[in-house]
Structure formats: structure tokens, C-alpha cells
Scaffold this active site. Structure first.
Site, PDB file in Angstrom:
ATOM      1  N   PRO A  51       0.815  -1.210   0.000  1.00  0.00           N
ATOM      2  CG  PRO A  51       0.054  -0.953   2.180  1.00  0.00           C
ATOM      3  CD  PRO A  51       0.758  -1.926   1.269  1.00  0.00           C
ATOM      4  CB  CYS A  52      -0.115   4.770  -0.573  1.00  0.00           C
ATOM      5  SG  CYS A  52       0.534   6.448  -0.409  1.00  0.00           S
TER       6      CYS A  52
END
Length: 245
Positions: A139-140
């Protein structure tokens, strides 16, 4: 204001197109996601990244961002977009300059609110590839790029951007709580990978909520933003903004 994921991304795409078509001003949009939703970077394939059955069961909506980067679950956050022409009259002359200037402004905004944020040294190459061949990408908030924000050594904000001709769109998530870590529940992962990703997201991120107290309104963010960028003129927009045909 607050909108779901497809509507928020449609509004940002319309702002970018408006700038591509020649609108000269810098526009900042402050918003939230209601209900919470997922966005993917424009190079990510939803069929590859997301678990369709889990999404259907939860009712969570998703959209692909006009910008790059990795997947985010937008919950417990403030979100912003910034659209500008590139050049002497815009926010910056180049995408790299715009990224640094926005990072510095956000650090000032958080410090104005009493949150001891600082710029990340990060890597000039960014956070890496947006996907993997054997499953969903990290994920970011699992990694930090240069000029993103840190709080107590962990990632507080993520910024993605995209330049189209002489127009630039930035999109940023400013964490107020741990809701973003629920992203792993909706990715195409094994149970073990899902738990490991959740743990990594929580370990690598920080939330501003405990410094902010009960008032987490967009109005408070706007006031701090205006205090740190005094030439800005903020308005509350009603109706269909930006205008779309």
C-alpha cells in the site's frame, strides 16, 4: 466536502482537464471520503489488485486515480487535490519543484496545527513500482518518498501527482487515524499476507489525530492552510464543482 471514491476522482479528473484546457489559476480542493473508499494508482489493475468477493461483501467502492502511486483506503483522513499550470505563473515550474513546494507547505500547515511534522528525506526515485507480478502491491503508506511528510519518524502523508502537457494534478492523503490499514482486507492476498500488510501499514504510518483533538473539520484545515499560504483565497464551493459537461 465529502463524496464517495468515484465522485471524488471524477471531480479531480475534471479539474485537471480544466487546467489542460487553459484555466490559469491554481486550485486547491479539500475533501473527505464518505463513505470510506479505495483508490488505486492509474497504472494499477483493479482485477489484479483487489479481492472482488471481499469488496462485494463489504460494499466498499473503489476508483482509479488520475495520478500514480499505490492503493489507499481513504478513511480517517483529510484529503486534498492541487491543480496548477506549470510555469512562472503557476504553483511551480516543474513537477519536481511542485512536489517539494507542496511538501514544505503541508509541513508548515501541520506545525501550525500543533502537529510536529517534518519532510521526509526519502528516495529521489520515489516508492518504487506500483504493482507486483505475484499479487497486490504494497500500500501507499508502506514506504516513503522524498518530500512526503513524517511524524515521529513515520509516514503521515502521501502525495501522488501527474503532469499532462503543462498542467499538473497532485492528490494527497493526510492521516488522522488508523483506518487506512484496513486496505489489506480488500486486496488480492492470502490471509497471512493480509495480516503482514496490515502490520506493516500500521508500523510505517503515523496519525495526526491525537494532536488535533476533537476538531477534525475541513474548515480547520482550510484555516491553517490559508495561514501558511496567505495569498490563497478560500471559498466553500456548493453545487457542481468543478463544472462538468
Amino acid at each position: 466536502g465529502a463524496h464517495d471514491a468515484p465522485e471524488n476522482m471524477a471531480r479531480d479528473a475534471a479539474l485537471l482537464q480544466r487546467c489542460v484546457d487553459g484555466a490559469p489559476e491554481v486550485v486547491v480542493r479539500l475533501f473527505t471520503f464518505e463513505p470510506a473508499g479505495i483508490t488505486l494508482g492509474r497504472a494499477q489493475d483493479p482485477a489484479h489488485e483487489l479481492d472482488a468477493a471481499r469488496l462485494a461483501a463489504s460494499g466498499l467502492r473503489y476508483a482509479v486515480r488520475p495520478t500514480g502511486g499505490r492503493a489507499i483506503l481513504h478513511a480517517d483522513e483529510w484529503t486534498f487535490s492541487l491543480v496548477t499550470p506549470l510555469g512562472a505563473e503557476g504553483w511551480a515550474r516543474t513537477p519536481a519543484e511542485a512536489y517539494e513546494r507542496t511538501g514544505r507547505l503541508l509541513a508548515a500547515v501541520f506545525r501550525h496545527l500543533g502537529v510536529p511534522a517534518e519532510l521526509a528525506p526519502g528516495s529521489p526515485r520515489g516508492v518504487g513500482a506500483p504493482r507486483r507480478r505475484d499479487g497486490a502491491a504494497p500500500p501507499c503508506f508502506a514506504s516513503t518518498a522524498r518530500h512526503e511528510l513524517l511524524l515521529e519518524g513515520r509516514k503521515l502523508a502521501g502525495i501522488a501527482q501527474r503532469a499532462v502537457r503543462d498542467a499538473l494534478l497532485q492528490q494527497g492523503s493526510l492521516l488522522l487515524g488508523p483506518g487506512h490499514a484496513g486496505l489489506s482486507d480488500h486486496l488480492a492476498l492470502s490471509d497471512a499476507e493480509r495480516e503482514a500488510m496490515r502490520a506493516a501499514a500500521l508500523a510505517g504510518s503515523a496519525e495526526a489525530g491525537r494532536w488535533l483533538g476533537a476538531d477534525r473539520s475541513l474548515e480547520r484545515l482550510a484555516q491553517a492552510w490559508a495561514a501558511c499560504w496567505p495569498e490563497a483565497r478560500f471559498v466553500r464551493a456548493y453545487g457542481d464543482f468543478p463544472p462538468r459537461s
